[in-house]
Motif scaffolding. Structure first.
Motif, mmCIF file in Angstrom:
data_model
loop_
_atom_site.group_PDB
_atom_site.id
_atom_site.type_symbol
_atom_site.label_atom_id
_atom_site.label_comp_id
_atom_site.label_asym_id
_atom_site.label_seq_id
_atom_site.Cartn_x
_atom_site.Cartn_y
_atom_site.Cartn_z
ATOM 1 N N VAL A 256 0.879 -1.169 0.000
ATOM 2 C CA VAL A 256 0.000 0.000 0.000
ATOM 3 C C VAL A 256 0.917 1.221 0.000
ATOM 4 O O VAL A 256 1.609 1.485 0.983
ATOM 5 N N ILE A 257 0.926 1.927 -1.110
ATOM 6 C CA ILE A 257 1.854 3.047 -1.279
ATOM 7 C C ILE A 257 1.077 4.346 -1.326
ATOM 8 O O ILE A 257 0.214 4.542 -2.188
ATOM 9 N N SER A 258 1.364 5.223 -0.390
ATOM 10 C CA SER A 258 0.794 6.567 -0.415
ATOM 11 C C SER A 258 1.767 7.493 -1.124
ATOM 12 O O SER A 258 2.979 7.436 -0.898
ATOM 13 N N ILE A 259 1.230 8.333 -1.989
ATOM 14 C CA ILE A 259 2.037 9.297 -2.737
ATOM 15 C C ILE A 259 1.678 10.684 -2.225
ATOM 16 O O ILE A 259 0.536 11.123 -2.346
ATOM 17 N N ILE A 260 2.647 11.351 -1.632
ATOM 18 C CA ILE A 260 2.416 12.670 -1.055
ATOM 19 C C ILE A 260 3.361 13.671 -1.706
ATOM 20 O O ILE A 260 4.302 13.296 -2.403
ATOM 21 N N SER B 249 -0.155 2.934 5.111
ATOM 22 C CA SER B 249 0.826 2.613 4.079
ATOM 23 C C SER B 249 1.878 1.614 4.555
ATOM 24 O O SER B 249 2.247 1.591 5.721
ATOM 25 N N THR B 250 2.366 0.830 3.596
ATOM 26 C CA THR B 250 3.597 0.070 3.830
ATOM 27 C C THR B 250 4.799 0.882 3.364
ATOM 28 O O THR B 250 5.903 0.715 3.872
ATOM 29 N N ARG B 251 4.585 1.750 2.352
ATOM 30 C CA ARG B 251 5.624 2.658 1.863
ATOM 31 C C ARG B 251 4.999 3.990 1.501
ATOM 32 O O ARG B 251 3.799 4.059 1.186
ATOM 33 N N VAL B 252 5.834 5.018 1.529
ATOM 34 C CA VAL B 252 5.391 6.359 1.140
ATOM 35 C C VAL B 252 6.357 6.894 0.094
ATOM 36 O O VAL B 252 7.576 6.817 0.255
ATOM 37 N N PHE B 253 5.789 7.411 -1.012
ATOM 38 C CA PHE B 253 6.582 8.147 -2.000
ATOM 39 C C PHE B 253 6.357 9.635 -1.742
ATOM 40 O O PHE B 253 5.216 10.097 -1.785
ATOM 41 N N TYR B 254 7.448 10.369 -1.492
ATOM 42 C CA TYR B 254 7.342 11.825 -1.469
ATOM 43 C C TYR B 254 7.823 12.333 -2.819
ATOM 44 O O TYR B 254 8.976 12.143 -3.195
ATOM 45 N N MET B 255 6.908 12.963 -3.580
ATOM 46 C CA MET B 255 7.239 13.440 -4.912
ATOM 47 C C MET B 255 7.510 14.936 -4.895
ATOM 48 O O MET B 255 6.777 15.704 -4.273
ATOM 49 N N ASP B 256 8.566 15.315 -5.584
ATOM 50 C CA ASP B 256 8.926 16.724 -5.702
ATOM 51 C C ASP B 256 9.850 16.869 -6.907
ATOM 52 O O ASP B 256 10.660 15.984 -7.181
ATOM 53 N N GLY B 257 9.680 17.946 -7.638
ATOM 54 C CA GLY B 257 10.554 18.199 -8.775
ATOM 55 C C GLY B 257 10.436 17.189 -9.890
ATOM 56 O O GLY B 257 11.389 16.953 -10.634
ATOM 57 N N ASP C 239 11.697 7.833 -0.811
ATOM 58 C CA ASP C 239 10.861 6.631 -0.771
ATOM 59 C C ASP C 239 11.250 5.844 0.468
ATOM 60 O O ASP C 239 12.425 5.548 0.684
ATOM 61 N N GLY C 240 10.259 5.511 1.298
ATOM 62 C CA GLY C 240 10.578 4.732 2.489
ATOM 63 C C GLY C 240 9.333 4.369 3.266
ATOM 64 O O GLY C 240 8.213 4.768 2.919
ATOM 65 N N PRO D 229 12.734 11.865 8.153
ATOM 66 C CA PRO D 229 13.013 11.970 6.717
ATOM 67 C C PRO D 229 14.491 12.230 6.469
ATOM 68 O O PRO D 229 15.147 12.968 7.203
ATOM 69 N N GLY D 230 14.992 11.610 5.412
ATOM 70 C CA GLY D 230 16.419 11.711 5.135
ATOM 71 C C GLY D 230 16.799 12.908 4.298
ATOM 72 O O GLY D 230 17.982 13.224 4.188
ATOM 73 N N ARG D 231 15.810 13.584 3.697
ATOM 74 C CA ARG D 231 16.123 14.692 2.809
ATOM 75 C C ARG D 231 15.348 15.946 3.226
ATOM 76 O O ARG D 231 14.249 15.859 3.781
#
Length: 361
Positions: free
Chosen positions: A29-33, A203-211, A217-218, A227-229
């Motif tokens: 289950v991937i959430s895209i934020i 979620s099992t994973r989350v995609f943070y989208m930017d640019g 992704d984690g 968050p690493g970034r």
């Protein structure tokens, strides 16, 4: 289940997807934020080929669905999609909306389609509304019907494009509850959402989208708690940031001090927090770091205020040898003054760069 390689999508004057790469496993289950306009919905529409990517590859069960002559109807049967707008047929009853696609596209007999439709309506809590028309339902109920209609095609993966954005806040919870139940059943899902707590919970994973890319992704614990970034951190913590770079000892101290005060007013910070930020800047940067730094001067001061909980965080980066003033200069008056306003601090040194993070009390 899905592999995405160097996916790019260009429109005239804008490129929402620049270089997207990802692997999605069965049952995830991937959430895209991410901020608006960063390609989240475009990614989903490319995955089921509602939009044709400009370049790159999308492999579903090992098959490249961008190859010429691909049967798009067959591809889309694997990937159901729930849109922001419900797209129900207003002249047909709820059960008819759910039955149509399985009968027309899968060839199910009417009786079997009806029985399966009623099972799915019961799953989303709307069996009693089966003979109603969409206009007789609330927004949350319409979206739940749309979910049942998607599930009726027995997809291998379901794509949700901001399924609650068109709903009144009072109706959001009922739709999210249905999606939570589907997640527990092991259905593979990708969900574009602005509901951060929901993304964390389901979620099992989350995609943070930017640019135009998947910037980070984690697992949700990483994305939301550590968050690493930097851009991910700013987004998930809803931070409002003040930043100044100092490259000379003859900088305009008064201008920066006044700018901090203005930043505090705009973010409605407590006067004590504004004073703490000003104190850290003066006692740490001016009275401590600039006095021990060599040439050239290279110091960045960043103050962040969280819109979620009002907490303030300060990050100072500076060049030179490794130097933590809270350890090396702990007895100096400026550092003693700071210690009264700083709840916690951490220091790291890498590639000739110091990074000092302060949490204000």
């Amino acid at each position: 289940m899905i592999t995405i390689r160097h996916l790019r999508k260009e429109f005239p004057g804008v490129t929402p997807l620049k270089d997207v790469n990802a692997h999605i496993e069965k049952g995830e289950v991937i959430s895209i934020i991410g901020p608006s306009g960063t390609g989240k919905s475009t990614l989903l529409r490319c995955l089921n080929r509602l939009e044709t990517p400009t370049s790159g590859e999308i492999l579903v069960d090992g098959e490249n669905i961008m190859q010429p002559g691909i049967d798009l109807s067959r591809v889309r049967r694997k990937m159901g999609m729930v849109f922001q707008s419900f797209n129900l047929f207003s002249h047909k009853m709820v059960i008819e909306n759910v039955m149509m696609a399985p009968m027309d596209l899968l060839g199910l007999p009417a009786r079997q389609a009806y029985d399966e439709g009623m099972r799915l309506l019961e799953l989303v809590g709307l069996a009693e509304k089966a003979l109603r028309y969409p206009d007789e339902l609330s927004g949350g109920q319409k979206q739940r019907v749309a979910i049942a209609r998607t599930l009726a095609m027995k997809p291998e993966i379901v794509l949700f494009d901001e399924p609650t954005s068109a709903l009144d806040p009072t109706m959001v919870g009922e739709v999210l509850a249905v999606i939570r139940n589907l997640a527990r059943e092991g259905l593979t899902m990708m969900i574009v959402t602005h509901e951060m707590q929901f993304a964390r919970d389901v979620s099992t994973r989350v995609f943070y989208m930017d640019g135009g890319e998947i910037y980070e992704d984690g697992p949700p614990e990483q994305i939301f708690d550590a968050p690493g970034r930097e851009r991910t951190r700013v987004f998930v913590k809803r931070l409002k940031v003040f930043e100044r770079e100092i490259t000379s000892r003859q900088f305009d101290f008064i201008e920066i001090n006044n700018a901090i005060e203005e930043f505090g007013r705009r973010q409605m910070l407590a006067p004590r927090d504004v004073q703490s930020i000003q104190m850290v800047f003066e006692e740490l940067c001016v009275q401590t770091l600039l006095k021990v730094m060599g040439e050239p001067v290279a110091l960045t001061f960043s103050a962040a205020a969280s819109a979620l909980d009002g907490r303030c965080e300060i990050i100072v980066t500076y060049g030179g040898a490794s130097f933590d003033p809270f350890e090396t200069n702990a007895q100096d008056l400026p550092v003693k003054l700071l210690s009264r306003r700083v709840l916690a601090h951490s220091h790291c040194y890498a590639e000739s760069q110091n990074r000092l993070v302060l949490q204000l009390s």
